[in-house]
Design a protein around this motif. Structure first.
Motif, PDB file in Angstrom:
ATOM      1  N   GLY A 181       2.605 -27.037  27.744  1.00  0.00           N
ATOM      2  CA  GLY A 181       4.007 -27.410  27.720  1.00  0.00           C
ATOM      3  C   GLY A 181       4.317 -28.883  27.632  1.00  0.00           C
ATOM      4  O   GLY A 181       5.446 -29.295  27.917  1.00  0.00           O
ATOM      5  N   ASP A 213       4.954 -26.617  24.103  1.00  0.00           N
ATOM      6  CA  ASP A 213       5.479 -25.264  23.937  1.00  0.00           C
ATOM      7  C   ASP A 213       5.021 -24.402  25.114  1.00  0.00           C
ATOM      8  O   ASP A 213       4.136 -24.805  25.875  1.00  0.00           O
ATOM      9  CB  ASP A 213       4.990 -24.670  22.604  1.00  0.00           C
ATOM     10  CG  ASP A 213       5.968 -23.640  22.032  1.00  0.00           C
ATOM     11  OD1 ASP A 213       6.856 -23.176  22.775  1.00  0.00           O
ATOM     12  OD2 ASP A 213       5.823 -23.290  20.842  1.00  0.00           O
ATOM     13  N   TYR A 214       5.617 -23.225  25.250  1.00  0.00           N
ATOM     14  CA  TYR A 214       5.383 -22.392  26.429  1.00  0.00           C
ATOM     15  C   TYR A 214       5.214 -20.925  26.051  1.00  0.00           C
ATOM     16  O   TYR A 214       5.801 -20.444  25.076  1.00  0.00           O
ATOM     17  CB  TYR A 214       6.566 -22.488  27.410  1.00  0.00           C
ATOM     18  CG  TYR A 214       6.814 -23.865  27.954  1.00  0.00           C
ATOM     19  CD1 TYR A 214       6.295 -24.246  29.189  1.00  0.00           C
ATOM     20  CD2 TYR A 214       7.589 -24.784  27.245  1.00  0.00           C
ATOM     21  CE1 TYR A 214       6.529 -25.517  29.699  1.00  0.00           C
ATOM     22  CE2 TYR A 214       7.825 -26.055  27.744  1.00  0.00           C
ATOM     23  CZ  TYR A 214       7.294 -26.415  28.979  1.00  0.00           C
ATOM     24  OH  TYR A 214       7.516 -27.674  29.478  1.00  0.00           O
ATOM     25  N   VAL A 215       4.421 -20.227  26.868  1.00  0.00           N
ATOM     26  CA  VAL A 215       4.368 -18.765  26.852  1.00  0.00           C
ATOM     27  C   VAL A 215       4.868 -18.309  28.213  1.00  0.00           C
ATOM     28  O   VAL A 215       4.315 -18.685  29.247  1.00  0.00           O
ATOM     29  CB  VAL A 215       2.937 -18.249  26.604  1.00  0.00           C
ATOM     30  CG1 VAL A 215       2.882 -16.735  26.772  1.00  0.00           C
ATOM     31  CG2 VAL A 215       2.460 -18.649  25.214  1.00  0.00           C
ATOM     32  N   ASP A 216       5.931 -17.525  28.232  1.00  0.00           N
ATOM     33  CA  ASP A 216       6.559 -17.161  29.501  1.00  0.00           C
ATOM     34  C   ASP A 216       5.967 -15.912  30.146  1.00  0.00           C
ATOM     35  O   ASP A 216       5.905 -15.812  31.368  1.00  0.00           O
ATOM     36  CB  ASP A 216       8.065 -16.968  29.291  1.00  0.00           C
ATOM     37  CG  ASP A 216       8.760 -18.278  28.940  1.00  0.00           C
ATOM     38  OD1 ASP A 216       8.558 -19.256  29.669  1.00  0.00           O
ATOM     39  OD2 ASP A 216       9.474 -18.313  27.923  1.00  0.00           O
ATOM     40  N   GLU A 217       5.530 -14.948  29.337  1.00  0.00           N
ATOM     41  CA  GLU A 217       5.005 -13.703  29.895  1.00  0.00           C
ATOM     42  C   GLU A 217       3.560 -13.509  29.465  1.00  0.00           C
ATOM     43  O   GLU A 217       3.206 -13.720  28.292  1.00  0.00           O
ATOM     44  CB  GLU A 217       5.845 -12.509  29.434  1.00  0.00           C
ATOM     45  CG  GLU A 217       7.278 -12.545  29.955  1.00  0.00           C
ATOM     46  CD  GLU A 217       8.065 -11.286  29.601  1.00  0.00           C
ATOM     47  OE1 GLU A 217       7.430 -10.308  29.159  1.00  0.00           O
ATOM     48  OE2 GLU A 217       9.283 -11.306  29.771  1.00  0.00           O
ATOM     49  N   ARG A 227       4.802 -14.622  21.217  1.00  0.00           N
ATOM     50  CA  ARG A 227       5.714 -15.582  20.591  1.00  0.00           C
ATOM     51  C   ARG A 227       6.059 -16.642  21.633  1.00  0.00           C
ATOM     52  O   ARG A 227       6.512 -16.334  22.734  1.00  0.00           O
ATOM     53  CB  ARG A 227       6.984 -14.879  20.105  1.00  0.00           C
ATOM     54  CG  ARG A 227       7.948 -15.803  19.349  1.00  0.00           C
ATOM     55  CD  ARG A 227       9.196 -15.040  18.913  1.00  0.00           C
ATOM     56  NE  ARG A 227       8.852 -14.006  17.947  1.00  0.00           N
ATOM     57  CZ  ARG A 227       8.794 -14.210  16.635  1.00  0.00           C
ATOM     58  NH1 ARG A 227       9.035 -15.409  16.140  1.00  0.00           N
ATOM     59  NH2 ARG A 227       8.482 -13.219  15.822  1.00  0.00           N
ATOM     60  N   THR A 228       5.825 -17.891  21.305  1.00  0.00           N
ATOM     61  CA  THR A 228       6.133 -18.975  22.222  1.00  0.00           C
ATOM     62  C   THR A 228       7.641 -19.215  22.265  1.00  0.00           C
ATOM     63  O   THR A 228       8.400 -18.664  21.461  1.00  0.00           O
ATOM     64  CB  THR A 228       5.431 -20.271  21.785  1.00  0.00           C
ATOM     65  OG1 THR A 228       6.020 -20.728  20.561  1.00  0.00           O
ATOM     66  CG2 THR A 228       3.936 -20.047  21.581  1.00  0.00           C
ATOM     67  N   ARG A 229       8.070 -20.053  23.170  1.00  0.00           N
ATOM     68  CA  ARG A 229       9.498 -20.374  23.270  1.00  0.00           C
ATOM     69  C   ARG A 229      10.046 -20.968  21.974  1.00  0.00           C
ATOM     70  O   ARG A 229      11.211 -20.766  21.620  1.00  0.00           O
ATOM     71  CB  ARG A 229       9.737 -21.375  24.410  1.00  0.00           C
ATOM     72  CG  ARG A 229       9.661 -20.787  25.789  1.00  0.00           C
ATOM     73  CD  ARG A 229      10.118 -21.816  26.802  1.00  0.00           C
ATOM     74  NE  ARG A 229       9.749 -21.439  28.160  1.00  0.00           N
ATOM     75  CZ  ARG A 229       9.962 -22.215  29.219  1.00  0.00           C
ATOM     76  NH1 ARG A 229      10.533 -23.392  29.060  1.00  0.00           N
ATOM     77  NH2 ARG A 229       9.586 -21.806  30.413  1.00  0.00           N
ATOM     78  N   LYS A 230       9.216 -21.714  21.269  1.00  0.00           N
ATOM     79  CA  LYS A 230       9.657 -22.354  20.025  1.00  0.00           C
ATOM     80  C   LYS A 230       9.431 -21.471  18.803  1.00  0.00           C
ATOM     81  O   LYS A 230       9.637 -21.918  17.672  1.00  0.00           O
ATOM     82  CB  LYS A 230       8.956 -23.696  19.849  1.00  0.00           C
ATOM     83  CG  LYS A 230       9.408 -24.742  20.863  1.00  0.00           C
ATOM     84  CD  LYS A 230       8.820 -26.109  20.550  1.00  0.00           C
ATOM     85  CE  LYS A 230       9.398 -27.169  21.478  1.00  0.00           C
ATOM     86  NZ  LYS A 230       8.861 -28.514  21.181  1.00  0.00           N
ATOM     87  N   GLY A 231       8.977 -20.244  19.039  1.00  0.00           N
ATOM     88  CA  GLY A 231       8.878 -19.301  17.942  1.00  0.00           C
ATOM     89  C   GLY A 231       7.527 -19.218  17.260  1.00  0.00           C
ATOM     90  O   GLY A 231       7.374 -18.466  16.286  1.00  0.00           O
TER      91      GLY A 231
END
Length: 375
Positions: A181, A213-217, A227-231
């Motif tokens: 992130g 960028d992030y992976v939430d789950e 799919r990361t937060r930024k797609g």
């Protein structure tokens, strides 16, 4: 000095270090160490231990407490702390199994909660199965995504970088992707050149990096698309959470009041490591609000101050030692044969593969750690 000293948490260098020191220096006191597992976990070994069975770490890096005490006044109790009943002087520690441990001085070194394969179960019967399952998941997966890589919660997560190196050691052809992130690996405690050097060394081994960028789950093991937060879309067989920890302090806030903890759930302490409103309770390690990176070596430095201050407190000394902080230094392994180190003295300097291999990569400091535990 017939006093009861209870130490909660037997982490390497932290609670275990205090217990070992006080049992030797206060032979008339009763020293009780409480920990959920019957052994200390050398956490820096977990990436290597959980990636592959091709090592002896399961036998050597889970270190029992049976040799920790050098005198008969030390006792180990396996259990989970439910709450603390603090009186005006002294109190009682209550365990989940109903056991009660009275104290004149209490030392809190509860450590942290982790995620995924870093979250070793508190049930010792489940640990073997937990490690075996992790190894099997890595073995089966061809596309592995590591989620983390920098400053999260109270500390930094080196484990993302370590996992990448260990996977590439065993399976060079497996596809490894790090999602992190921030725009640089690690965090801003360390200089940009050091962080860029880590990035370069990982890319050289074929590790892909998705930064800022992030992976939430975190999905269950098996073929999936994330799919990361930024797609950004990433195909994966295994997604592993390697993010930073959060303090294991729920029982402290519940027992002693929410004001005992800061906004990050860290225990507020004085420079002497005493709690603000409880001079007979000390705390150290990952769970305290000292402004520094959370590391084993820092916990060892805390341990020395806490041990001296417990003795001073019990003997009625007029003043206790204050913690002045420690220089920031770190050694990041990249598999068994390399990595990078940073030493934050003399303006700061970086050390490379040869140094890291000699001091840490080969053994992950297991011999030193076992020595500190009496082995």
């Amino acid at each position: 000095m017939s006093k009861n000293i209870v130490i909660v948490g037997g982490g390497i260098g932290g609670g275990s270090g205090v217990a070992r020191t006080l049992s030797a220096k206060l032979p008339a006191a009763k020293i009780t160490l409480v920990n959920p597992l019957p052994y200390a976990v050398s956490r820096p070994t977990l990436p290597r231990m959980t990636v592959s069975a091709g090592n002896d770490l399961f036998e050597t890096a889970l270190i029992p407490y049976d040799k920790l005490f050098t005198t008969p006044n030390g006792t180990f109790v396996q259990g989970v702390v439910e709450s603390i009943q603090a009186d005006k002087k002294g109190g009682t520690v209550l365990l989940a199994d109903g056991k009660q441990l009275p104290y004149d001085v209490l030392v809190l070194a509860p450590g942290s909660h982790w995620e995924g394969l870093l979250n070793i179960p508190d049930d010792s019967a489940a640990v073997t199965e937990f490690i075996a399952a992790g190894r099997e998941n890595f073995k089966k997966a061809q596309k592995i995504v590591l989620v983390g890589g920098g400053s999260v919660a109270i500390g930094k997560s080196l484990f993302t970088l370590k996992y990448a190196g260990e996977i590439k050691d065993v399976w060079p052809s497996k596809e490894v992707t790090i999602v992190h992130g921030s725009s640089n690996l690690m965090n801003s405690t360390y200089p940009s050149g050091f962080r860029k050097g880590l990035e370069k060394s990982l890319r050289a081994r074929g590790v892909k990096l998705v930064l800022d960028d992030y992976v939430d789950e975190i999905p269950a093991p098996g073929p999936t698309t994330i799919r990361t937060r930024k797609g950004t879309v990433i195909e994966a067989d295994l997604v592993v959470a390697t993010r930073g920890p959060r303090p294991r302090t729920e029982f402290v806030g519940k027992s002693l009041g929410a004001g005992t903890l800061d906004e990050k759930s860290q225990i507020k302490v004085k420079p002497t490591f005493q709690l603000l409103e409880h001079p007979d309770i000390f705390a150290l390690g990952d769970a305290v609000n000292t402004i520094e990176q959370k590391q084993v070596m820092k916990a060892m430095a805390h341990s020395a101050i806490v041990s001296a201050n417990v003795i001073a407190y019990l003997t009625g000394a007029s003043s206790l030692k204050s913690y002045k902080g420690s220089s920031e230094m770190i050694v990041v392994t990249n598999g068994k044969n390399g990595g990078k180190g940073f030493v934050g003295v003399l303006g700061g300097f970086t050390l490379g593969d040869w140094f890291v291999r000699m001091v840490k990569s080969k053994t992950l400091l297991v011999p030193m750690t076992r020595g500190a535990m009496g082995y």
